[in-house]
Structures are given as structure tokens and as C-alpha cells.
Design a protein around this motif. Structure first.
Motif, PDB file in Angstrom:
ATOM      1  N   GLU A 137       0.844  -1.181   0.000  1.00 59.90           N
ATOM      2  CA  GLU A 137       0.000   0.000   0.000  1.00 59.90           C
ATOM      3  C   GLU A 137       0.889   1.244   0.000  1.00 59.90           C
ATOM      4  O   GLU A 137       2.059   1.177   0.406  1.00 59.90           O
ATOM      5  N   SER A 138       0.339   2.362  -0.447  1.00 62.32           N
ATOM      6  CA  SER A 138       1.153   3.575  -0.504  1.00 62.32           C
ATOM      7  C   SER A 138       0.298   4.813  -0.307  1.00 62.32           C
ATOM      8  O   SER A 138      -0.918   4.794  -0.498  1.00 62.32           O
ATOM      9  N   THR A 139       0.979   5.890   0.051  1.00 62.63           N
ATOM     10  CA  THR A 139       0.423   7.240  -0.038  1.00 62.63           C
ATOM     11  C   THR A 139       1.484   8.098  -0.698  1.00 62.63           C
ATOM     12  O   THR A 139       2.683   7.839  -0.576  1.00 62.63           O
ATOM     13  N   PRO A 192      -1.449   4.992  -6.808  1.00 63.71           N
ATOM     14  CA  PRO A 192      -1.401   4.317  -5.504  1.00 63.71           C
ATOM     15  C   PRO A 192      -1.317   2.804  -5.661  1.00 63.71           C
ATOM     16  O   PRO A 192      -1.835   2.222  -6.621  1.00 63.71           O
TER      17      PRO A 192
END
Length: 243
Positions: free
Chosen positions: A169-171, A176
Motif C-alpha cells: 500500500e502507498s500514499t 497508488p
């Protein structure tokens, strides 16, 4: 690896980052790094030649020593030579596994023979508990920890390459990761980029297993070093697998 075995294998220990030099091609910036590095410099076998050519003596030379030139062997004190006879691991792995440090910077492991470069990536995956950044001619790469946070230039390249199945997961990325399962031959994440219209953007990446390579432009080295050595991140480290 249990703590007793890890302590037995350790030959170099420091509270500051350590530079590990391999025998592969170096660029001018790598030689400058060797010349100006203020902490310990370790050579993986034939990498000792690069260190000596830069006017330094390695604090230790680790490996099977089959690539160590006669000139380098004569220059390095005998008590700094650590001959590891077994042939089931590479000199990079022999060295990385015997260093205890918050961070290892590796030069001379990319850009030469492809089999050597792939073996170095295998070494990162074999020792996921080690924090190590490999420097290439244009890029840097490291094995993503369980969570990492970096402040990077908006629009800069941010690539991800799985070595095995990893959910991430990413921000802060333009595309994304969304908890997708990445895997070789299935889904990879090359040529993503840092989102935002401001000068800098905070990027966070979380992984559920060791095996995701983060590949960034070489200009991001300081940001990557900060991300891997910040105190909160040191508590979120992959455990050493049983060996």
C-alpha cells in the motif's frame, strides 16, 4: 538466524552507516564516496582493490578471497582478512551477513555482469533483516522494510520491483499501490512517480512481506538513508529468517 549465531558471525560492528565495496565497476561518484567516507569501509573480496586505489585501506576484507589480487593482499594487514571458505553464498552475502550496522551502503555490485547484479538482489532478499542500499550508475535500490516514509521531489521516478509475492500500500504516489498483490510475472510497479504539485511530497510504502525492491534516482540517496535509519523505522524491521 538466532542472536547467538548472528553475534558469532559478526566481524564488523558500528553505530554509523558502513560502506561495503564490491569488485564491480565504479563511477567517479563512487570513488569520491570511498575517498570521503568518514566511517568504516569494508571490501567484499576483490573490492579491496577499489578501496586501495582510492587511497584507503579497508577496515576488513570478507569473502572467499579468490578475487583478491596479490598487491591488495600484501597491502591489507592480515588481521583484517576474513577468509570464508564456503561456496554456497556470494562474497556480497558473506560480507553483508557479518556486518552489524544501522545501514550498509553498497557500491561495486551493480552495472557489471548481469549474473553478479542479480546475485546481489538475491542477497538482499536472503538477508531482509539488514538495511542495505545498493548504488548504481543512475539509481539506488533497497529492499522495502515493513513501512517506510520518504520526502521526495514531486514528479520524481519511484519504481517498485517485487522479487516474490508482496502486497503493498502507498500514499504520495501518482498511481497508488492500493494493497495490490505484486509478483514477478504478474504485477510490477516500475516507472511510478511521486504525486503532488508542491516542490516536495511525503511518500509512504507499507509491505506485508520482505521482497519488494524500491528503485529511486541516485539523487534520492539522502532521503532513502533518512527513511531507513529514522528511529521509528528501526522498530519495524523484517525478522531474520531461520537459516
Amino acid at each position: 538466524m538466532n542472536s547467538e549465531l548472528a553475534q558469532k558471525n559478526t566481524v564488523v560492528y558500528d553505530f554509523t552507516p558502513i560502506l561495503l565495496v564490491g569488485g564491480g565497476p565504479l563511477r567517479a561518484d563512487d570513488r569520491d564516496l570511498i575517498t570521503g567516507f568518514s566511517s568504516k569501509i569494508i571490501a567484499a573480496d576483490g573490492g579491496a582493490g577499489h578501496v586501495i586505489a582510492a587511497g584507503r585501506l579497508p577496515d576488513a576484507v570478507i569473502g572467499d578471497l579468490d578475487s583478491l589480487s596479490d598487491e591488495a593482499r600484501a597491502s591489507v594487514p592480515a588481521d583484517r582478512l576474513y577468509h570464508v571458505k564456503e561456496q554456497d553464498s556470494t562474497d556480497f552475502e558473506k560480507s553483508l551477513s557479518r556486518i552489524e550496522s544501522p545501514l550498509v551502503l553498497g557500491v561495486g555490485f551493480t552495472g557489471g555482469r548481469l549474473d553478479h547484479e542479480l546475485a546481489a538482489l538475491h542477497g538482499l532478499l536472503t538477508f531482509p533483516e539488514k538495511r542495505c542500499i545498493l548504488l548504481g550508475a543512475e539509481d539506488i535500490l533497497f529492499l522495502a522494510p515493513p513501512e517506510s516514509h520518504m520526502t521526495l521531489s514531486a514528479g520524481s521516478r519511484f519504481s517498485l520491483m517485487p522479487l516474490c509475492p508482496v502486497r503493498a500500500e502507498s500514499t504520495g504516489l501518482h498511481w497508488p499501490l492500493n494493497g495490490n498483490l505484486f509478483a514477478p510475472g504478474a504485477l510490477i510497479g516500475t516507472s511510478n512517480k511521486v504525486a503532488g504539485d508542491q516542490e516536495e511530497q511525503r511518500v509512504s510504502v507499507n509491505c506485508d512481506a520482505p521482497g519488494m525492491l524500491v528503485i529511486l534516482p541516485r539523487l534520492a540517496l539522502k532521503a532513502a538513508m533518512a527513511a531507513l535509519t529514522e528511529k521509528p523505522g528501526l522498530h519495524a524491521q523484517w525478522p531474520a529468517p531461520e537459516r
